[in-house]
Design a protein around this motif. Sequence first.
Motif, short mmCIF file in Angstrom:
data_model
loop_
_atom_site.label_atom_id
_atom_site.label_comp_id
_atom_site.label_asym_id
_atom_site.label_seq_id
_atom_site.Cartn_x
_atom_site.Cartn_y
_atom_site.Cartn_z
N ALA A 57 0.84 -1.27 0.06
CA ALA A 57 -0.01 0.09 0.06
C ALA A 57 0.85 1.42 0.12
O ALA A 57 1.71 1.35 0.66
CB ALA A 57 -0.54 -0.04 1.52
N THR A 74 -9.76 3.06 -12.65
CA THR A 74 -9.65 2.31 -11.62
C THR A 74 -11.18 1.68 -11.14
O THR A 74 -12.13 2.38 -11.32
CB THR A 74 -9.30 3.23 -10.37
N LYS A 100 -1.55 5.74 -6.87
CA LYS A 100 -1.06 5.01 -5.70
C LYS A 100 -1.97 4.05 -5.10
O LYS A 100 -3.17 3.91 -5.27
CB LYS A 100 -1.27 6.34 -4.51
N ALA A 102 -4.06 1.32 -3.10
CA ALA A 102 -4.59 1.22 -1.75
C ALA A 102 -4.24 -0.13 -1.10
O ALA A 102 -3.73 -1.14 -1.84
CB ALA A 102 -6.19 1.50 -1.91
N LYS A 103 -4.36 -0.14 0.12
CA LYS A 103 -4.12 -1.93 0.77
C LYS A 103 -5.34 -2.63 0.28
O LYS A 103 -6.39 -2.34 0.18
CB LYS A 103 -4.18 -1.67 2.36
N ASN A 106 -6.36 -3.90 -6.01
CA ASN A 106 -6.57 -2.87 -6.99
C ASN A 106 -6.94 -3.20 -8.31
O ASN A 106 -5.93 -4.15 -8.84
CB ASN A 106 -5.32 -2.02 -6.97
#
Length: 127
Positions: A57, A74, A100, A102-103, A106
Amino acid sequence: MSGQGRSSAMKMKVVLVLCIVVLIQTEVAHAAVYNVGGSGGWTFNIVGWPKGKRFRAGDILAFNYPSGAHNVVTVNKDGYNKCSTPRGAKVYNKGGDKVKLAKGQNYFICNFPGHCESGMKISVFAM
């Protein structure tokens, strides 16, 4: 409070602020930048590109492609599986887009007609 007591309290505040700054910089320093597709960039038949890579992440995916030739969207799991764009999905279209992670899982697709269906999509898990 005595002068010495105020001085000690101020020193503790400074130490605390410095610790926070170091922690933030350490986290930023750990973020890696990945060029999606390697030297070929964001293009067709890229679905297997994430295999064997370990993402975290906060890592950055750089989607390099000629502006107007593709885009990056996305999406959620359903959008990824069906090559469809859910309402409210974030669309990047400049080329050289940086996203970027995300945890968790994705998902990214190109939603130009036929592109996602031709393997222009990736699913990336970030720890």
